[in-house]
Structure formats: C-alpha cells, structure tokens
Motif scaffolding. Structure first.
Motif, PDB file in Angstrom:
ATOM      1  N   VAL A 203       0.838  -1.197   0.000  1.00 48.04           N
ATOM      2  CA  VAL A 203       0.000   0.000   0.000  1.00 48.04           C
ATOM      3  C   VAL A 203       0.875   1.250   0.000  1.00 48.04           C
ATOM      4  CG1 VAL A 203      -1.660   1.343   1.351  1.00 48.04           C
ATOM      5  CG2 VAL A 203      -1.978  -1.117   1.071  1.00 48.04           C
ATOM      6  N   LEU A 204       1.942   1.251   0.756  1.00 50.07           N
ATOM      7  CA  LEU A 204       2.862   2.388   0.744  1.00 50.07           C
ATOM      8  C   LEU A 204       3.463   2.589  -0.640  1.00 50.07           C
ATOM      9  CD1 LEU A 204       4.775   1.940   4.145  1.00 50.07           C
ATOM     10  CD2 LEU A 204       3.240   3.810   3.530  1.00 50.07           C
ATOM     11  N   SER A 207       1.505   4.739  -3.355  1.00 46.70           N
ATOM     12  CA  SER A 207       1.559   6.202  -3.311  1.00 46.70           C
ATOM     13  C   SER A 207       2.981   6.723  -3.467  1.00 46.70           C
ATOM     14  CB  SER A 207       0.965   6.717  -1.999  1.00 46.70           C
ATOM     15  OG  SER A 207       1.672   6.204  -0.891  1.00 46.70           O
ATOM     16  N   GLY A 208       3.918   5.818  -3.765  1.00 50.19           N
ATOM     17  CA  GLY A 208       5.295   6.242  -3.937  1.00 50.19           C
ATOM     18  C   GLY A 208       5.992   6.562  -2.641  1.00 50.19           C
ATOM     19  N   SER A 209       5.454   6.102  -1.525  1.00 47.15           N
ATOM     20  CA  SER A 209       6.069   6.359  -0.228  1.00 47.15           C
ATOM     21  C   SER A 209       7.216   5.374  -0.004  1.00 47.15           C
ATOM     22  CB  SER A 209       5.027   6.203   0.885  1.00 47.15           C
ATOM     23  OG  SER A 209       3.952   7.100   0.696  1.00 47.15           O
ATOM     24  N   PRO A 210       8.164   5.703   0.860  1.00 46.54           N
ATOM     25  CA  PRO A 210       9.255   4.770   1.170  1.00 46.54           C
ATOM     26  C   PRO A 210       8.691   3.433   1.645  1.00 46.54           C
ATOM     27  CG  PRO A 210       9.724   6.945   2.062  1.00 46.54           C
ATOM     28  CD  PRO A 210       8.309   6.988   1.560  1.00 46.54           C
ATOM     29  N   HIS A 211       9.232   2.341   1.127  1.00 52.50           N
ATOM     30  CA  HIS A 211       8.690   1.026   1.457  1.00 52.50           C
ATOM     31  C   HIS A 211       9.750  -0.046   1.213  1.00 52.50           C
ATOM     32  CE1 HIS A 211       8.187   1.435  -2.891  1.00 52.50           C
ATOM     33  NE2 HIS A 211       8.232   0.111  -2.960  1.00 52.50           N
ATOM     34  N   ASP A 212       9.463  -1.249   1.670  1.00 50.31           N
ATOM     35  CA  ASP A 212      10.328  -2.403   1.448  1.00 50.31           C
ATOM     36  C   ASP A 212       9.873  -3.072   0.153  1.00 50.31           C
ATOM     37  OD1 ASP A 212      11.136  -5.241   1.508  1.00 50.31           O
ATOM     38  OD2 ASP A 212      11.967  -4.733   3.470  1.00 50.31           O
ATOM     39  N   GLY A 255      -1.494   7.709   7.640  1.00 48.08           N
ATOM     40  CA  GLY A 255      -0.700   7.078   6.596  1.00 48.08           C
ATOM     41  C   GLY A 255       0.634   6.536   7.046  1.00 48.08           C
ATOM     42  N   THR A 256       0.856   6.399   8.361  1.00 52.06           N
ATOM     43  CA  THR A 256       2.098   5.778   8.821  1.00 52.06           C
ATOM     44  C   THR A 256       2.010   4.270   8.623  1.00 52.06           C
ATOM     45  OG1 THR A 256       1.356   5.416  11.093  1.00 52.06           O
ATOM     46  CG2 THR A 256       2.299   7.571  10.577  1.00 52.06           C
TER      47      THR A 256
END
Length: 303
Positions: A203-204, A207-212, A255-256
C-alpha cells in the motif's frame, strides 16, 4: 405536571418565600448583645480586628423589599407556582416557536433565491457561505472540525481537499448529507501477520512512499486477489463503494506504517449520520454548497 408534583412545587415555593419574608422582617429588629464600644465582642488578630454591629442601611432594606415583591409579580405573570400557567400564558415552547417562525419568514426569500442555483454555483454566494458556515459549525464541526480539515481519529475526512470517498459533485455531497454514509473496511488478520505487514508495504508503494520493495512484491498477488475488489487493481479506489484512493498521500485513518497495518489487520468502520431528520431540504442545499466551497474556494458566485 401531575397534581402531586404541582402541590409539592407550590409547597416549596411557599416555604422558601415564607422563610425569606420572616428573615426580612426579623433581621432589622433582631437584638444583638453589644459591648459598650458598639462591637459584638468577637475579636480576631489578638484584638486588632473587632466585629462591629450596625443597623442595615435603608437602601438595602428597600432594595430587598423590592426584590421580594418582584418575586410575587413574577409568579403571577409567568409559570413557576406549580401548574399555574401565569397571567401572560408564556411558555418556552411558545416563545421558541414564535422566534423560529419569525426567523423562517426572514430566511424564506433568501432560501427561494438559493434554490435557483446548483450547489456548485451557489458555493460562491457570500450570503450562502455565511448561512452554510453556521449550519456546518452547528452540525458538522464536531467530527470534521470548524475548519473542515477532518479528524483521523474519528475517520472524518478532510473536506478542504479534492479527494472524495463518495464523489465531490454537488449531487454526491447532498446525498452524503441527506442519507449519510456507512463505510466498512473488513479486518484481514486471517491473512496472517506476515501477509498483513507485506500488504502494508505494498500500500505504501502505491503512493510512492518509502517502502520495502521485497515485501511489497510478495504482497502484490494478495492485493490483486483480495483488496482490488474494492480499491481496484491499481489501488485508485471506488467512489461507488466509498473505497479510498491508495495512490495519493491522503489518508482517512493515518498514513504511517503502523496506521496502515492496523487498518488492514483490524479493519475500519466509518459512519456518517443522515441529516434529513434534522435539516430541511433547503438547509441541506445551502450546506452542500458550503461544503463544496471548502474544497473550491474560487467557485463562481451566483448571478
């Protein structure tokens, strides 16, 4: 009011007035033993302070008598003595009804003018904004805040952006206010703890958020066979279901990573109550225009 309660109230009124009247008559005539210097003999601070005894001032006696008489006048004019309605026949319900009728008479011409315009156009009308702001603060601000910025703890969306769970047109907003909305995100703890963590990373990533990246890749098939039914295969949501867009950076419940894992693991439930029982169709129309204005501050004014 029943006869028993009426008699009880009358008894209390007579008792209190009787005691007050007795004290009023007795007080100025009461004899208090005094010392030769005119004090009562009570001292403080090792005799520095002594309690004096003086007659009540005339102005105080006259004022107290006037207040006592005003109490009888009030009980004669207004309800208060048991079930006696008072000579004027005043009731709080009657006054409220009269004031509401007067207010409605003043607002009716304005409401008729407002009805001529769709919410998208009415949103720019200063008079509609003023009335809509009052309606919003009285009915909506408890969840969405006075600013309309929403409340993630309550799951109340931000109304000032252009991200809409159920659509942002005037018609969609009016339906949300009129009928209410009930959103349900089912819990997915049954997928297993690791899959929940992997899904949160996926899911992260949407949205282009930092993720693994490795965990997100592992969760992609699960998302497309489980979550895509509501959020769509691309995660852009579905306004018909109230499923939020997961590809932007707007989060209804936070969104954390921890927030997203909680949403997936435990699910979420949101309830927007219907307001058609409290607000008239005219008021909902104006409130719709105000909510539209919150996210479209430059909407054109009604001609």
């Amino acid at each position: 009011m029943s006869t028993g309660w009426s008699l009880w109230v009358m008894f209390l009124v007579v008792l209190n007035l009787g005691i007050t009247f007795f004290l009023f008559l007795w007080g100025p005539r009461a004899k208090i033993p005094t010392q030769p210097d005119g004090t009562s003999g009570h001292v403080w601070a090792h005799g520095v302070l002594r309690e004096g005894v003086r007659k009540l001032p005339l102005w105080w006696v006259l004022l107290s008598g006037a207040m006592f008489l005003s109490g009888f006048v009030y009980l004669a004019l207004f309800p208060g003595f048991g079930s006696f309605k008072g000579v004027l026949g005043w009731t709080s319900h009657g006054q409220l009804a009269n004031e509401q009728a007067a207010n409605t008479a003043k607002l009716e011409p304005l409401m008729q003018r407002f009805a001529l315009y769709p919410p998208e156009q009415l949103a720019g009308d200063p008079a509609a904004q003023q009335l809509g702001k009052v309606l919003f603060e009285d009915n909506c601000a408890a969840c969405h805040q006075r600013s309309g910025k929403g409340n993630q703890q309550l799951g109340a969306p931000d109304l000032t952006d252009q991200d809409w769970l159920y659509g942002g047109s005037g018609k969609d907003i009016a339906t949300s206010i009129h009928d209410g909305r009930a959103g349900v995100m089912p819990p997915w703890a049954s997928l297993g703890e690791q899959n929940v963590k992997n899904l949160a990373q996926y899911v992260l990533s949407l949205s282009g958020s930092p993720h693994d990246a490795k965990m997100a890749a592992a969760a992609e098939p699960i998302f497309k066979t489980t979550c895509a039914a509501c959020h769509g295969p691309d995660g852009k949501g579905n306004q018909a279901l109230g499923a939020p867009n997961l590809t932007d950076h707007i989060w209804l419940h936070g969104g954390t990573l921890a927030d997203i894992e909680t949403s997936i693991h435990d699910g979420r439930q949101g309830h927007m109550p219907e307001w058609d029982k409290r607000l008239s169709e005219q008021q909902i129309h104006v409130l719709t225009a105000y909510v539209y204005h919150l996210s479209h501050p430059d909407a054109g004014a009604a001609d």
